[in-house]
Design an enzyme around this catalytic site. Sequence first.
Site, PDB file in Angstrom:
ATOM      1  N   CYS A 165       0.834  -1.165  -0.236  1.00  0.00           N
ATOM      2  CA  CYS A 165      -0.128  -0.156   0.001  1.00  0.00           C
ATOM      3  C   CYS A 165       0.776   1.374  -0.020  1.00  0.00           C
ATOM      4  CB  CYS A 165      -0.978   0.010   1.076  1.00  0.00           C
ATOM      5  SG  CYS A 165      -2.153  -1.403   1.189  1.00  0.00           S
ATOM      6  N   HIS A 183      -2.757   7.202   1.976  1.00  0.00           N
ATOM      7  CA  HIS A 183      -3.438   5.849   1.805  1.00  0.00           C
ATOM      8  C   HIS A 183      -4.711   5.663   2.104  1.00  0.00           C
ATOM      9  CE1 HIS A 183      -3.812   1.705   0.921  1.00  0.00           C
ATOM     10  NE2 HIS A 183      -3.842   1.213   2.091  1.00  0.00           N
ATOM     11  N   ASN A 216     -10.008  -0.165  -0.248  1.00  0.00           N
ATOM     12  CA  ASN A 216      -8.525  -0.013  -0.199  1.00  0.00           C
ATOM     13  C   ASN A 216      -8.042  -0.642  -1.494  1.00  0.00           C
ATOM     14  OD1 ASN A 216      -5.652  -0.635   0.374  1.00  0.00           O
ATOM     15  ND2 ASN A 216      -5.956  -0.989   2.278  1.00  0.00           N
TER      16      ASN A 216
END
Length: 313
Positions: free
Chosen positions: A109, A238, A268
């Site tokens: 990520c 993020h 996500n």
Amino acid sequence: MRVAGLGAAVPQQRVSNHDLAERLDTSDAWIVGRTGIKARHIAGLGETTTSLAAEAGRRALADAGLAPAAVDLVLVATATPDTPCPSTSARVAADLGLRASGFDVNGACSGFVHAFHTAAALLADPSIGVALVIGADRFSSIVDPDDRGTAVLFGDGAGAAVLTRGEAIPGAPGVLGTDLGGDPSGVAILEVPRGGAYVAMDGPELFRRATRGLVASGSAALGRAGATAADVDLYVPHQANARIIGAAADRLGITEDRVVLDVAERANTSAASIPLALEAAQRAGRLRPGHRVLVSGIGAGLAWSTVYLRWDR
């Protein structure tokens, strides 16, 4: 350097929380309340990490008004390549008809910001004038569809940025401050275990460490730039979930109106989340010339990466 263009690509299939609730012990209210996520896009037949990355790259080049022939370097941040060899960057270059060097960055990520850091540094090489930086992941390929703890959290997608060399003069667009760091003691908090096929995650511990990491990294980058949270026009962390983003922004002292929150429809998307959020902010008119933007990623490893830059688009 300056960001000359942005592009985004997500799969056609939209999977809502209600769709997941038909086969998992969960509900829309439970998912939204804990994550802020309402839906995610899941790759179907023919939609690969490469195809999503190439489409995002194509759109970023169009946004920059540049032909593929202008690209000197391709970096792809991904934890879910279609094949171990060759790199996804090579496959993207082939799809776009580029004659450019490149390589992949696996920072999960945090991968896009790692790749952004790398491209910005390599632009100091006189042979590189244009870099195409892409974050792309197809996390549905490593998430157990029957595990409600992870299946509700992740989506697929790709986002891209075109970086070009600019004049190094006061007030010019470019990187104002950076930070790179990590805490490898948390390597097992989010991982695909050896011999395993799916992601395993310690959600509560990941929440705590991710929030701390984002705050520490953001503060360090601002400090190196001689700036404070009051100087930040837009915070783009993020996009793990709304609670982590809200907690990090609050501890940094960045008000809600200056935070980009892009998880509701995308969930996500790992390395794709930050460039997707940047592209969404640009479309919404939230990114303006002269804006000071704090971009911060954290991912499996645990590793974090932050860039504080002056925008010029």
